[in-house]
Structures are given as structure tokens and as C-alpha cells.
Design a protein around this motif. Structure first.
Motif, mmCIF file in Angstrom:
data_model
loop_
_atom_site.group_PDB
_atom_site.id
_atom_site.type_symbol
_atom_site.label_atom_id
_atom_site.label_comp_id
_atom_site.label_asym_id
_atom_site.label_seq_id
_atom_site.Cartn_x
_atom_site.Cartn_y
_atom_site.Cartn_z
ATOM 1 N N ASP A 46 0.841 -1.200 0.000
ATOM 2 C CA ASP A 46 0.000 0.000 0.000
ATOM 3 C C ASP A 46 0.879 1.254 0.000
ATOM 4 O O ASP A 46 1.433 1.644 1.023
ATOM 5 C CB ASP A 46 -0.916 -0.007 1.230
ATOM 6 N N LYS A 47 0.994 1.892 -1.139
ATOM 7 C CA LYS A 47 1.891 3.039 -1.270
ATOM 8 C C LYS A 47 1.374 4.285 -0.550
ATOM 9 O O LYS A 47 2.092 5.277 -0.444
ATOM 10 C CB LYS A 47 2.148 3.329 -2.745
ATOM 11 N N ALA A 48 0.134 4.242 -0.063
ATOM 12 C CA ALA A 48 -0.386 5.373 0.705
ATOM 13 C C ALA A 48 0.145 5.362 2.138
ATOM 14 O O ALA A 48 0.096 6.376 2.834
ATOM 15 C CB ALA A 48 -1.917 5.346 0.710
ATOM 16 N N ILE A 49 0.656 4.210 2.582
ATOM 17 C CA ILE A 49 1.179 4.090 3.944
ATOM 18 C C ILE A 49 2.590 4.651 4.001
ATOM 19 O O ILE A 49 3.451 4.299 3.199
ATOM 20 C CB ILE A 49 1.164 2.616 4.403
ATOM 21 N N PHE A 260 12.905 26.205 2.710
ATOM 22 C CA PHE A 260 13.796 27.017 3.536
ATOM 23 C C PHE A 260 13.703 28.485 3.132
ATOM 24 O O PHE A 260 13.592 29.376 3.989
ATOM 25 C CB PHE A 260 15.232 26.518 3.402
ATOM 26 N N ALA A 261 13.720 28.744 1.833
ATOM 27 C CA ALA A 261 13.654 30.125 1.340
ATOM 28 C C ALA A 261 12.322 30.770 1.658
ATOM 29 O O ALA A 261 12.244 31.975 1.925
ATOM 30 C CB ALA A 261 13.917 30.147 -0.171
ATOM 31 N N GLU A 262 11.250 29.942 1.652
ATOM 32 C CA GLU A 262 9.898 30.462 1.883
ATOM 33 C C GLU A 262 9.502 30.398 3.357
ATOM 34 O O GLU A 262 8.371 30.729 3.713
ATOM 35 C CB GLU A 262 8.896 29.680 1.035
ATOM 36 N N LYS A 263 10.447 29.951 4.205
ATOM 37 C CA LYS A 263 10.221 29.878 5.659
ATOM 38 C C LYS A 263 8.974 29.056 5.995
ATOM 39 O O LYS A 263 8.090 29.488 6.739
ATOM 40 C CB LYS A 263 10.119 31.281 6.270
ATOM 41 N N ARG A 264 8.895 27.861 5.454
ATOM 42 C CA ARG A 264 7.797 26.936 5.726
ATOM 43 C C ARG A 264 8.351 25.520 5.838
ATOM 44 O O ARG A 264 9.538 25.268 5.537
ATOM 45 C CB ARG A 264 6.783 26.963 4.594
ATOM 46 N N LYS A 265 7.529 24.598 6.297
ATOM 47 C CA LYS A 265 7.953 23.201 6.365
ATOM 48 C C LYS A 265 7.925 22.597 4.960
ATOM 49 O O LYS A 265 7.026 22.875 4.178
ATOM 50 C CB LYS A 265 7.014 22.407 7.283
ATOM 51 N N PRO A 266 8.907 21.750 4.645
ATOM 52 C CA PRO A 266 8.895 21.132 3.321
ATOM 53 C C PRO A 266 7.745 20.124 3.191
ATOM 54 O O PRO A 266 7.322 19.518 4.175
ATOM 55 C CB PRO A 266 10.263 20.421 3.248
ATOM 56 N N ARG A 267 7.264 19.946 1.974
ATOM 57 C CA ARG A 267 6.197 18.986 1.675
ATOM 58 C C ARG A 267 6.773 17.927 0.726
ATOM 59 O O ARG A 267 6.888 18.163 -0.475
ATOM 60 C CB ARG A 267 4.991 19.683 1.075
ATOM 61 N N PHE A 268 7.152 16.791 1.305
ATOM 62 C CA PHE A 268 7.777 15.750 0.526
ATOM 63 C C PHE A 268 6.748 14.733 0.050
ATOM 64 O O PHE A 268 5.778 14.434 0.743
ATOM 65 C CB PHE A 268 8.845 15.020 1.363
ATOM 66 N N ARG A 269 7.002 14.192 -1.114
ATOM 67 C CA ARG A 269 6.108 13.176 -1.657
ATOM 68 C C ARG A 269 6.312 11.849 -0.924
ATOM 69 O O ARG A 269 7.381 11.569 -0.406
ATOM 70 C CB ARG A 269 6.388 12.965 -3.153
ATOM 71 N N GLY A 270 5.279 11.023 -0.927
ATOM 72 C CA GLY A 270 5.375 9.690 -0.354
ATOM 73 C C GLY A 270 5.990 8.720 -1.349
ATOM 74 O O GLY A 270 6.692 9.111 -2.284
ATOM 75 N N ARG A 271 5.679 7.459 -1.182
ATOM 76 C CA ARG A 271 6.254 6.436 -2.054
ATOM 77 C C ARG A 271 5.713 6.546 -3.478
ATOM 78 O O ARG A 271 4.589 6.924 -3.693
ATOM 79 C CB ARG A 271 5.908 5.053 -1.512
#
Length: 271
Positions: A46-49, A260-271
Motif C-alpha cells: 500500500d503506497k499510501a502508507i 527554507f527560502a519560503e520559511k515553511r515546512k517542506p512537503r515531501f512526496r510519499g512512495r
């Protein structure tokens, strides 16, 4: 999957797998072993996990081998023309060892929340996780040598000395001393020891934190730390350079820089 022996719950992108034979302190019965293998396969597919949280119900996380079953098998073995050792070797090869390798190879971080006793094979099961947190009342216990005249299994002879050193690992195995969760944290065997009533909440908080990680970086970090076990410093530095050079051009680093430049938390993709 046996819904009785092992529970599977999906909370957003966190899979919570709970050993559910708490009245017997969750031995590695046939049903529990089968349930764990099914649950791990589900997480793998399950790639959503994005995180697995493993825990147990009741007073014990896992007490290892189902000694009641072993006793019955030992009594019946002569009638069937087989030995108990043959049976134990079979279940280790067909399920016990498979559970350990499946846990170690999952493409998501694994957290184990030890809610009570982790004994025998339960120690190896817990330590197969990437991070272990434990309730203050929990403890780790290796009864194999002093109580049963056998040797530690479920990977504990591999994971324990790497975490706490050979002297302490052998000492725990030979004396059968119960290692408290507090001391386990002090020795570096586990990530944290916390109040019993806070364990599940804090474990889930940690799971949500890890769920935000870039998925590929989990396997990359595991591989790098594993290589450090055998590499000399020059070899490890070369490997770090090689992997960093490859990863720096990936989308995760690009997103990290942008965040980092936008002073926010990064949003990384899942699997």
C-alpha cells in the motif's frame, strides 16, 4: 489476516499493527506470526502508507515463543517420529525469520511502542524497528540461556551488540537480568522511555513526524548506516559523497531548499 491475533488499523498514512493476544502477553503463536506477515505485506504493497507503528495490547508487548505450544509439541513429537527442534527450526525459517527480514526491508520507517514486557523473541521483534519507544514499566528480558538452555533468536544477537556493545549484550543473555526501559534508553538501546499513559499518544506523534519524511531517504539512510558497520572511514566518506551527489539533484532537496527560502515546512512526496 487473523483479525483476532493481529489488528491492523490505518490512521491517515500511519499503519498501526497491534499484537492482540494480550491475555497471554502476546506470544509469537502461529496466529500472531501469520497475522504479522500479512500485515507487513499490506504495508509493503500500500503506497499510501508512510509509517508503520507496531505495538501490543495488554501487559506485555511480546513474550516471544509460544511455550505452551512447544510443550504440547514436545509431548506429541515422539508419536509423530519428529523432534521439537525440527519443528522450531521450521517455524523460524518459514515465519519468524521472515517477519524480521520483512520489517527491516519495509520502504517506510518502523516505530515500535513497547507497552510492557519484551521477552525472548519479543526483544528481537522490537529491535527490528527503526525507532523504539517504551513505557516506563516496560522491560527487555532474554531468558534463553539461564532459563531454557538455548540461545537468543529473532535477530537479537545481531541487533543488541550493535546497539549497546558486545559486553552488555552477552551479559544480558547470560544473566537473564531484566533491562528496564529507563536503563535501555540510557544505554542507547531505545529512542525514549516515557510515562505509561503517554506511550501511545507520543508514539503516534512520532509516527506523524516520520510520515512527513521523503520516502526514498529512509532506505538511503538505512543503507548508509548499515555500510558503516563494515566500512573504514575512507570508504564511508566516499560512499557519503557518492550518495549525496546523487540525491542533491533530486526533487526532495529542491523542495527542501524552496521551503527554507519560503520559511515553511517542506512537503515531501510519499512512495
Amino acid at each position: 489476516m487473523s483479525q483476532t491475533a493481529v489488528l491492523f488499523e490505518l490512521i491517515d498514512d500511519v499503519a498501526v499493527v497491534t499484537l492482540n493476544e494480550g491475555d497471554r502477553m502476546n506470544p509469537l503463536s502461529e496466529e500472531v506470526r501469520a497475522g504479522l506477515l500479512d500485515a507487513l505485506q499490506r504495508v509493503q504493497e500500500d503506497k499510501a502508507i508512510r509509517v508503520l507503528l507496531l505495538t501490543g495490547r495488554g501487559r506485555g508487548f511480546c513474550v516471544g515463543a509460544d511455550l505452551d505450544d512447544f510443550g504440547r509439541r514436545a509431548a506429541e513429537a515422539p508419536k509423530k517420529g519428529e523432534t521439537l527442534g525440527h519443528y522450531v527450526g521450521h517455524i523460524m525459517a518459514s515465519s519468524g525469520n521472515r517477519i524480521l527480514t520483512a520489517l527491516r526491508s519495509l520502504p517506510v520507517p518502523v516505530i515500535c511502542a513497547v507497552n510492557g514486557a519484551a521477552a525472548g523473541g519479543g526483544v528481537g521483534l522490537a529491535l527490528a524497528a527503526d525507532m523504539v519507544v517504551a513505557a516506563r514499566s516496560a522491560y527487555f528480558y532474554l531468558p534463553f540461556v539461564p532459563a531454557l538452555g538455548i540461545v537468543p533468536d529473532m535477530g537479537s544477537t545481531w541487533s543488541l551488540p550493535r546497539a549497546i556493545g558486545g559486553a552488555r549484550a552477552v551479559g544480558l543473555a547470560l544473566t537473564g537480568e531484566k533491562l528496564s526501559a529507563q536503563r535501555a534508553a540510557e544505554w542507547g538501546l531505545i529512542w525514549a522511555c516515557m510515562k505509561d499513559e503517554q506511550l501511545q499518544v507520543e508514539a503516534m506523534k512520532l509516527a506523524r513526524q516520520l510520515a512527513a519524511l521523503p520516502a526514498h531517504a529512509i532506505s538511503e539512510a538505512r543503507a548508509l548506516f548499515a555500510a558503516a558497520e563494515t566500512n573504514n572511514l575512507e570508504q564511508q566518506l566516499a560512499l557519503e559523497r557518492e550518495r549525496q551527489q546523487a540525491l542533491i539533484d533530486g526533487e526532495s532537496f529542491t523542495e527542501g531548499l524552496k521551503a527554507f527560502a519560503e520559511k515553511r515546512k517542506p512537503r515531501f512526496r510519499g512512495r
